[in-house]
Design an enzyme around this catalytic site. Structure first.
Site, PDB file in Angstrom:
ATOM      1  N   LYS A 191       0.803  -1.227   0.000  1.00  0.00           N
ATOM      2  CA  LYS A 191       0.000   0.000   0.000  1.00  0.00           C
ATOM      3  C   LYS A 191       0.838   1.281   0.000  1.00  0.00           C
ATOM      4  O   LYS A 191       0.380   2.312  -0.472  1.00  0.00           O
ATOM      5  CB  LYS A 191      -0.937   0.019   1.218  1.00  0.00           C
ATOM      6  CG  LYS A 191      -2.150  -0.883   1.072  1.00  0.00           C
ATOM      7  CD  LYS A 191      -3.114  -0.655   2.217  1.00  0.00           C
ATOM      8  CE  LYS A 191      -4.328  -1.545   2.086  1.00  0.00           C
ATOM      9  NZ  LYS A 191      -5.338  -1.255   3.106  1.00  0.00           N
TER      10      LYS A 191
ATOM     11  N   ASP B  61      -9.934   3.446   2.064  1.00  0.00           N
ATOM     12  CA  ASP B  61     -10.176   2.874   3.404  1.00  0.00           C
ATOM     13  C   ASP B  61     -10.906   3.868   4.310  1.00  0.00           C
ATOM     14  O   ASP B  61     -11.818   3.499   5.047  1.00  0.00           O
ATOM     15  CB  ASP B  61      -8.857   2.458   4.068  1.00  0.00           C
ATOM     16  CG  ASP B  61      -8.238   1.252   3.380  1.00  0.00           C
ATOM     17  OD1 ASP B  61      -8.993   0.374   2.934  1.00  0.00           O
ATOM     18  OD2 ASP B  61      -6.995   1.183   3.294  1.00  0.00           O
TER      19      ASP B  61
END
Ligand code: ATR
Length: 292
Positions: free
Chosen positions: A72, A108
């Site tokens: 990520k 997210d």
């Protein structure tokens, strides 16, 4: 089975390991439901193969990517552009291939915000206690700090929480009402006492340690919203104990689905069918599969 042709748009998740990822399940169910000519697959990519994989995405014209652990952060160096949130948070979980240019996003935080809203919880003006200061907590904290009245981040490693708080203040302004605290029972009790929302962004309670819980039952209250990002098991001990005293609960599957829904919307421009995603994920979990 979808009718895959030469024009089918390919989306994928890259990470390691992704063998048990639920993302192919929720996205393919959505593509099918809306009759979209897209397909979603999973690629196991080791850290040393990441650069090659991203070059491959460009050469093969793969249209959309989800990026999961451990890439990520490291994927950012290979992208052509970052959206503002991804740049601030320093993490990318979604990529759009726009005519050969790769644009990075993070969904997210918006996933957590939408999971709250979908359950009828508005974080505006609320005191939110967030447990954990890892990757998931970073995205969630950055997004919710824009809405909450007050945020407290409790973490086992205090320095990690302090550095997250400092990053958020640097990005959103020194006046942002956010602070860090050591994760222990005394602080948990004191902070939860007057909190509106509790979010577990640690891995405590996750299979195979599903008998554990980050918060003692007696610290929970009926008027506290309890949100656990752990989704395996779908009902953690924390959520079970919160539900038992009548508190509103939001599970990790909601988080997974709403972050996936935000990725889906970036790729297709369409609203994701949330309930279709949830049903597909639950079916898969009940068959005994794990994923991310
Ligand atoms: P993710 O990207 O999923 O957030 P992570 O970066 O490994 O994963 O973060 C996991 C979080 O759970 C961290 O906040 C971690 O605390 P530390 O920063 O001190 O490592 C927290 N965590 C995991 N197991 C824990 C435990 N047994 N007790 C307290 N905190 C725990």
């Amino acid at each position: 089975m979808m009718d895959i042709s030469g024009r089918t748009k390919v989306c994928a998740i890259i990470g390691y390991p992704v063998d048990h990822s639920l993302s192919p399940t929720i996205h393919n169910a959505s593509f099918r439901h809306l009759g979209l000519d897209y397909v979603y697959v999973a690629f196991n990519v080791q850290p040393e193969e990441l650069e090659g994989a991203i070059l491959g995405v460009k050469s093969l014209g793969i249209y959309g990517l989800n990026v999961t652990m451990p890439h990520k952060i490291s994927v950012i160096q290979y992208l052509d552009k970052l959206d503002d949130d991804a740049r601030r948070v320093g993490s990318v979980n979604t990529i759009l291939n726009l005519n050969g240019k790769l644009i990075g996003y993070t969904t997210d935080g918006i996933g957590a915000l939408n999971a709250l809203k979908y359950s009828g919880v508005d974080p505006s003006g609320k005191k939110i206690v967030i447990l954990g200061a890892g990757g998931a907590s970073r995205s969630i904290s950055f997004t919710l700090a824009k809405w909450a009245y007050e945020i407290v981040i409790l973490n086992r490693t205090l320095e990690r929480a302090i550095s997250l708080v400092n990053d958020i203040k640097r990005a959103l302004g020194a006046e942002t009402n956010i602070r860090a605290s050591q994760f222990n029972d005394e602080n948990l009790r004191a902070e939860i006492e007057n909190a509106d929302i509790l979010i577990n962004a640690t891995s405590i309670g996750m299979k195979p340690k599903e008998t554990e819980t980050p918060v003692k039952r007696e610290f929970l209250r009926r008027d506290l919203v309890v949100f656990d990002i752990v989704y395996d098991p779908p009902e953690t001990r924390l959520l079970r104990e919160a539900k038992a005293i009548g508190a509103k609960t939001i599970d990790g599957l909601s988080m997974l689905i709403h972050q996936g829904a935000a990725s889906f919307e970036i790729w297709t421009g369409l609203k994701a069918p949330i309930e279709v995603m949830r049903k597909a994920a639950l079916k898969k979990i009940r068959r005994g599969r794990k994923g991310d």
